[in-house]
Design a protein around this motif. Structure first.
Motif, PDB file in Angstrom:
ATOM      1  N   ALA A  10       6.925   3.587  -4.169  1.00  0.00           N
ATOM      2  CA  ALA A  10       8.123   4.040  -4.878  1.00  0.00           C
ATOM      3  C   ALA A  10       9.344   3.201  -4.528  1.00  0.00           C
ATOM      4  CB  ALA A  10       8.388   5.508  -4.574  1.00  0.00           C
ATOM      5  N   GLU A  11       9.353   2.614  -3.335  1.00  0.00           N
ATOM      6  CA  GLU A  11      10.488   1.800  -2.914  1.00  0.00           C
ATOM      7  C   GLU A  11      10.260   0.315  -3.165  1.00  0.00           C
ATOM      8  OE1 GLU A  11      13.249   3.116  -2.027  1.00  0.00           O
ATOM      9  OE2 GLU A  11      12.459   5.161  -2.041  1.00  0.00           O
ATOM     10  N   THR A  12       9.060  -0.054  -3.633  1.00  0.00           N
ATOM     11  CA  THR A  12       8.706  -1.467  -3.770  1.00  0.00           C
ATOM     12  C   THR A  12       8.641  -1.924  -5.217  1.00  0.00           C
ATOM     13  OG1 THR A  12       7.374  -1.263  -1.763  1.00  0.00           O
ATOM     14  CG2 THR A  12       7.021  -3.225  -3.086  1.00  0.00           C
ATOM     15  N   ALA A  13       8.155  -1.057  -6.093  1.00  0.00           N
ATOM     16  CA  ALA A  13       7.940  -1.440  -7.495  1.00  0.00           C
ATOM     17  C   ALA A  13       8.813  -0.600  -8.418  1.00  0.00           C
ATOM     18  CB  ALA A  13       6.468  -1.287  -7.866  1.00  0.00           C
ATOM     19  N   ASP A  14       8.786  -0.956  -9.689  1.00  0.00           N
ATOM     20  CA  ASP A  14       9.559  -0.228 -10.691  1.00  0.00           C
ATOM     21  C   ASP A  14       8.663   0.077 -11.879  1.00  0.00           C
ATOM     22  OD1 ASP A  14      11.682   1.044 -11.854  1.00  0.00           O
ATOM     23  OD2 ASP A  14      13.047  -0.650 -11.713  1.00  0.00           O
ATOM     24  N   GLY A  15       9.197   0.828 -12.829  1.00  0.00           N
ATOM     25  CA  GLY A  15       8.433   1.216 -13.995  1.00  0.00           C
ATOM     26  C   GLY A  15       9.183   0.950 -15.282  1.00  0.00           C
ATOM     27  N   PRO A  16       8.696   1.471 -16.414  1.00  0.00           N
ATOM     28  CA  PRO A  16       9.315   1.231 -17.729  1.00  0.00           C
ATOM     29  C   PRO A  16      10.749   1.758 -17.796  1.00  0.00           C
ATOM     30  CG  PRO A  16       7.109   2.159 -17.944  1.00  0.00           C
ATOM     31  CD  PRO A  16       7.474   2.278 -16.509  1.00  0.00           C
ATOM     32  N   ASN A  19      12.139  12.075  -2.304  1.00  0.00           N
ATOM     33  CA  ASN A  19      11.515  11.423  -1.149  1.00  0.00           C
ATOM     34  C   ASN A  19      10.431  12.285  -0.500  1.00  0.00           C
ATOM     35  OD1 ASN A  19      11.308   9.128   0.502  1.00  0.00           O
ATOM     36  ND2 ASN A  19      12.567  10.065   2.094  1.00  0.00           N
ATOM     37  N   LYS A  20       9.592  12.855  -1.332  1.00  0.00           N
ATOM     38  CA  LYS A  20       8.474  13.654  -0.815  1.00  0.00           C
ATOM     39  C   LYS A  20       7.123  13.094  -1.236  1.00  0.00           C
ATOM     40  CE  LYS A  20      10.874  18.083  -0.327  1.00  0.00           C
ATOM     41  NZ  LYS A  20      10.808  19.540  -0.581  1.00  0.00           N
ATOM     42  N   ASP A  21       6.994  12.738  -2.491  1.00  0.00           N
ATOM     43  CA  ASP A  21       5.714  12.267  -3.031  1.00  0.00           C
ATOM     44  C   ASP A  21       5.595  10.762  -2.791  1.00  0.00           C
ATOM     45  OD1 ASP A  21       4.941  14.852  -4.421  1.00  0.00           O
ATOM     46  OD2 ASP A  21       6.911  14.456  -5.291  1.00  0.00           O
ATOM     47  N   LYS A  22       4.562  10.378  -2.015  1.00  0.00           N
ATOM     48  CA  LYS A  22       4.465   9.005  -1.550  1.00  0.00           C
ATOM     49  C   LYS A  22       3.105   8.383  -1.861  1.00  0.00           C
ATOM     50  CE  LYS A  22       8.455   8.545   0.639  1.00  0.00           C
ATOM     51  NZ  LYS A  22       9.421   7.492   0.280  1.00  0.00           N
ATOM     52  N   LEU A  23       3.126   7.069  -2.036  1.00  0.00           N
ATOM     53  CA  LEU A  23       1.914   6.260  -2.108  1.00  0.00           C
ATOM     54  C   LEU A  23       2.175   4.995  -1.286  1.00  0.00           C
ATOM     55  CD1 LEU A  23       0.944   6.546  -5.891  1.00  0.00           C
ATOM     56  CD2 LEU A  23      -0.500   7.243  -3.968  1.00  0.00           C
ATOM     57  N   TYR A  24       1.516   4.911  -0.128  1.00  0.00           N
ATOM     58  CA  TYR A  24       1.615   3.728   0.719  1.00  0.00           C
ATOM     59  C   TYR A  24       0.331   2.908   0.543  1.00  0.00           C
ATOM     60  CZ  TYR A  24       5.181   6.501   3.227  1.00  0.00           C
ATOM     61  OH  TYR A  24       6.277   7.264   3.553  1.00  0.00           O
ATOM     62  N   HIS A  25       0.437   1.586   0.747  1.00  0.00           N
ATOM     63  CA  HIS A  25      -0.766   0.761   0.658  1.00  0.00           C
ATOM     64  C   HIS A  25      -0.661  -0.427   1.607  1.00  0.00           C
ATOM     65  CE1 HIS A  25       1.916  -1.616  -1.924  1.00  0.00           C
ATOM     66  NE2 HIS A  25       1.112  -2.646  -1.692  1.00  0.00           N
ATOM     67  N   THR A  34       8.144   8.609   9.962  1.00  0.00           N
ATOM     68  CA  THR A  34       7.192   8.023   9.014  1.00  0.00           C
ATOM     69  C   THR A  34       7.418   6.531   8.787  1.00  0.00           C
ATOM     70  OG1 THR A  34       8.635   8.815   7.219  1.00  0.00           O
ATOM     71  CG2 THR A  34       6.711  10.163   7.769  1.00  0.00           C
ATOM     72  N   ARG A  35       8.341   5.954   9.520  1.00  0.00           N
ATOM     73  CA  ARG A  35       8.569   4.511   9.384  1.00  0.00           C
ATOM     74  C   ARG A  35       7.334   3.759   9.884  1.00  0.00           C
ATOM     75  NH1 ARG A  35      13.434   4.360  11.557  1.00  0.00           N
ATOM     76  NH2 ARG A  35      14.396   4.787   9.534  1.00  0.00           N
ATOM     77  N   GLU A  36       6.890   2.765   9.141  1.00  0.00           N
ATOM     78  CA  GLU A  36       5.671   2.013   9.486  1.00  0.00           C
ATOM     79  C   GLU A  36       4.495   2.977   9.685  1.00  0.00           C
ATOM     80  OE1 GLU A  36       4.635  -1.374   9.968  1.00  0.00           O
ATOM     81  OE2 GLU A  36       6.363  -1.589   8.643  1.00  0.00           O
ATOM     82  N   LEU A  37       4.340   3.872   8.717  1.00  0.00           N
ATOM     83  CA  LEU A  37       3.291   4.889   8.818  1.00  0.00           C
ATOM     84  C   LEU A  37       1.913   4.255   8.947  1.00  0.00           C
ATOM     85  CD1 LEU A  37       2.686   7.896   8.820  1.00  0.00           C
ATOM     86  CD2 LEU A  37       2.582   7.821   6.336  1.00  0.00           C
ATOM     87  N   ILE A  38       1.663   3.218   8.169  1.00  0.00           N
ATOM     88  CA  ILE A  38       0.450   2.420   8.345  1.00  0.00           C
ATOM     89  C   ILE A  38       0.893   0.975   8.552  1.00  0.00           C
ATOM     90  CG2 ILE A  38      -1.136   3.931   7.107  1.00  0.00           C
ATOM     91  CD1 ILE A  38      -0.789   2.263   4.633  1.00  0.00           C
ATOM     92  N   ALA A  39       0.310   0.332   9.552  1.00  0.00           N
ATOM     93  CA  ALA A  39       0.734  -1.013   9.939  1.00  0.00           C
ATOM     94  C   ALA A  39       0.677  -1.961   8.744  1.00  0.00           C
ATOM     95  CB  ALA A  39      -0.150  -1.532  11.067  1.00  0.00           C
ATOM     96  N   GLY A  40       1.788  -2.610   8.477  1.00  0.00           N
ATOM     97  CA  GLY A  40       1.840  -3.560   7.373  1.00  0.00           C
ATOM     98  C   GLY A  40       1.860  -2.919   6.010  1.00  0.00           C
ATOM     99  N   GLY A  41       2.060  -1.601   5.971  1.00  0.00           N
ATOM    100  CA  GLY A  41       2.010  -0.893   4.694  1.00  0.00           C
ATOM    101  C   GLY A  41       3.311  -0.956   3.921  1.00  0.00           C
ATOM    102  N   GLN A  42       3.209  -0.700   2.623  1.00  0.00           N
ATOM    103  CA  GLN A  42       4.367  -0.669   1.739  1.00  0.00           C
ATOM    104  C   GLN A  42       4.438   0.668   1.021  1.00  0.00           C
ATOM    105  OE1 GLN A  42       3.440  -4.340  -0.577  1.00  0.00           O
ATOM    106  NE2 GLN A  42       5.465  -5.012   0.060  1.00  0.00           N
ATOM    107  N   ASP A  43       5.646   1.135   0.773  1.00  0.00           N
ATOM    108  CA  ASP A  43       5.901   2.362   0.034  1.00  0.00           C
ATOM    109  C   ASP A  43       6.059   1.990  -1.437  1.00  0.00           C
ATOM    110  OD1 ASP A  43       7.016   4.572  -1.214  1.00  0.00           O
ATOM    111  OD2 ASP A  43       8.449   4.999   0.381  1.00  0.00           O
TER     112      ASP A  43
END
Length: 327
Positions: free
Chosen positions: A266-272, A286-292, A255-264
């Motif tokens: 959960a691994e990129t941002a943080d929350g409260p 490491n199951k529930d993902k949101l790539y963009h 699943t590495r580079e699942l979409i070209a130029g995409g970001q994960d």
């Protein structure tokens, strides 16, 4: 579908057929919520595996699913509802009814049994070694369990089911695949493509991990090809769902580079600060993902239904939201 491993295929299939309804038309909200639809240059997307399995594969799900809908409806009353929700394991009617209960006007169901490809021209060794007792070689018995809910209009849709050469074990009983919704977000000249998926499980599939991983890797490649064909490479794209990656090195590599130029997300941002335990649990599992990818700018994460314990009282997954700024 972990509980399937404790039942014979014949029993499980019979239960599923008796308890699961065919995909229903998109549900309309109980009343309009136009005033709660945001037009502020942002987009929020939630991924949530709601464990919408039928009895006896899971117990007490109707009540729990109703409560999930109530919690999402409460978020709407507070003006905090996600703009888009990607559901997985929304098999039973009560799971699909989350859309109505939570007030989403636009609903897209994922692929169904009738969408599954029936013929394999040249079966390979993987297909020839299929195990009937583990749910393989009988064809899908239920739909994909994928549903996309949106406050904004869905102007186009596309679906794909993984064929039998790309599924392993009990997962083959469901029409697992991908569904894409093109969503008309206010202020954008072009719609945003949002895709939902649920990939083959590992040990819960009931077959050796090596076999489950072959199916998983094939599904990932098929999904890459499908997304490349369906979505313009320069267009905004969000891909979310239950990827069942875990700590498996082979799955992580696939699943590495699942979409070209995409970001994960959960691994990129943080929350409260008060949601750090929930977010840590999501990352560790490491199951529930949101790539963009594209012009979307990830701002923050949120676990709006979490309780700060790393667990969800109404599902075996924690649903979380990524907040994007529309450039």
């Amino acid at each position: 579908m972990k509980s399937l491993t404790k039942m014979s295929l014949a029993t499980a299939a019979a239960v599923v057929v008796l308890n699961l309804s065919k995909p229903s038309p998109a549900a309309a909200p109980e009343r309009p919520f136009a005033s709660s639809v945001r037009d502020d240059g942002t987009l929020s997307v939630m991924t949530y595996n709601v464990k919408g399995l039928p009895f006896p594969l899971a117990y007490g799900r109707a009540e729990a699913l109703g409560e999930i809908g109530n919690r999402l409806r409460k978020l709407r009353r507070e003006g905090r509802q996600p703009d888009v929700i990607l559901l997985q394991e929304a098999f039973i009617p009560e799971a699909k009814a989350i859309a109505r209960r939570a007030g989403y006007a636009h609903v897209l169901l994922g692929p169904g049994v009738k969408d599954a490809p029936r013929d394999v021209a040249q079966p390979d060794t993987f297909v020839q070694n299929a195990s009937w007792s583990r749910g393989e070689a009988v064809g899908p018995q239920v739909d994909s369990g994928l549903v996309i809910l949106s406050d904004h209009p869905i102007v186009k849709a596309s679906r794909m089911v993984f064929p039998e050469a790309m599924c392993a074990g009990f997962d083959c009983l469901a029409s697992k695949g991908v569904v894409i919704a093109w969503i008309a977000v206010p202020g954008r000249a072009e719609p945003v493509a949002v895709a939902d998926t649920h990939l083959n499980s590992r040990k819960a599939s009931g077959v050796p991990v090596a076999r489950a991983n072959v199916a998983f890797t094939r599904q990932v490649e098929a999904m890459r090809t499908f997304l490349r064909r369906q979505v313009d490479p320069h267009a905004d794209l969000i891909l979310g769902g239950d990827f069942n990656i875990g700590g498996d090195a082979e799955r992580i590599a696939a699943t590495r580079e699942l979409i070209a130029g995409g970001q994960d997300a959960a691994e990129t941002a943080d929350g409260p600060p008060d949601q750090q335990r929930d977010l840590a649990a999501i990352r560790e599992r490491n199951k529930d993902k949101l790539y963009h990818r594209g012009l979307l700018r990830l701002r923050s994460l949120e676990v709006p239904l979490g309780e700060g314990t790393g667990k969800d009282a109404f599902s075996d997954h924690l649903g979380y939201v990524a907040h994007y700024k529309l450039s």
